[in-house]
Write a protein that holds these residues in place. Structure first.
Motif: not given
Length: 180
Positions: A3, A7-12, A14-15
């Motif tokens: 993490i 990764n947090l920035h990208r995944d949130f 995207y969601f």
């Protein structure tokens, strides 16, 4: 998977990309709702006659249910303001008339596809949606914070980014001071 801010920035991001687009789009429209309000469109309009009591206090829910039952619309609520009556019907009908008149305009409305629905999401008071929107707001904070922490080096937050962030904070504060 490790993490990281990236990764947090990208995944949130995207969601929430769909909601970010919907809220951005409907927010821009709401900012200009005095000029253009495309949430609903009128698909039927007709003149109707309605004999109102002289005493405004007699214009009650029960009176309006009885008086409008022949309008092919089901009473929902009403309001009286500045000498005008507005009656809301459950089937997306709205009756507007002056208290001094015996005729008014009954309009039936529908949501504009996509635009009207995103505006509904932006304005709704549904408890579930409010909680979801609060979570979205917290996610936007996470996206913003992780986003400013991703770049490193001469373009990183500690070298250059904090200056731009400060300018970005000053602008809305100035707006609030100048136009309270």
């Amino acid at each position: 998977m490790k993490i990281t801010n990236r990764n947090l920035h990208r995944d949130f991001a995207y969601f929430y990309v769909g909601l970010i687009i919907a809220f951005s789009f409907s927010g821009i429209i709401l900012n200009h709702r005095q000029d253009w309000y495309p949430m609903n469109y009128t698909f039927e309009s007709k003149k109707v006659n309605l004999e109102l009591p002289k005493n405004e206090k007699e214009i009650t829910k029960n009176f309006l249910i009885e008086a409008t039952k022949h309008f092919d619309a089901t009473y929902d609520s009403h309001r009286i303001r500045n000498g005008s009556l507005r009656v809301y019907f459950k089937d997306n009908g709205i009756l507007d008339m002056k208290l001094s008149d015996t005729s008014g305009e009954l309009e039936f409305k529908r949501k504009v596809p996509i635009i009207g629905h995103t505006m509904y999401l932006h304005k709704t008071t549904n408890k579930f949606w409010i909680w979801y929107s609060d979570i979205f707001g917290a996610a936007m904070l996470l996206i913003a914070i992780t986003g400013i922490l991703i770049p490193a080096g001469k373009n990183g937050f500690s070298k250059r980014g904090w200056k731009l962030a400060l300018l970005g904070l000053i602008f809305p504060l100035l707006f609030l001071i100048i136009f309270p």
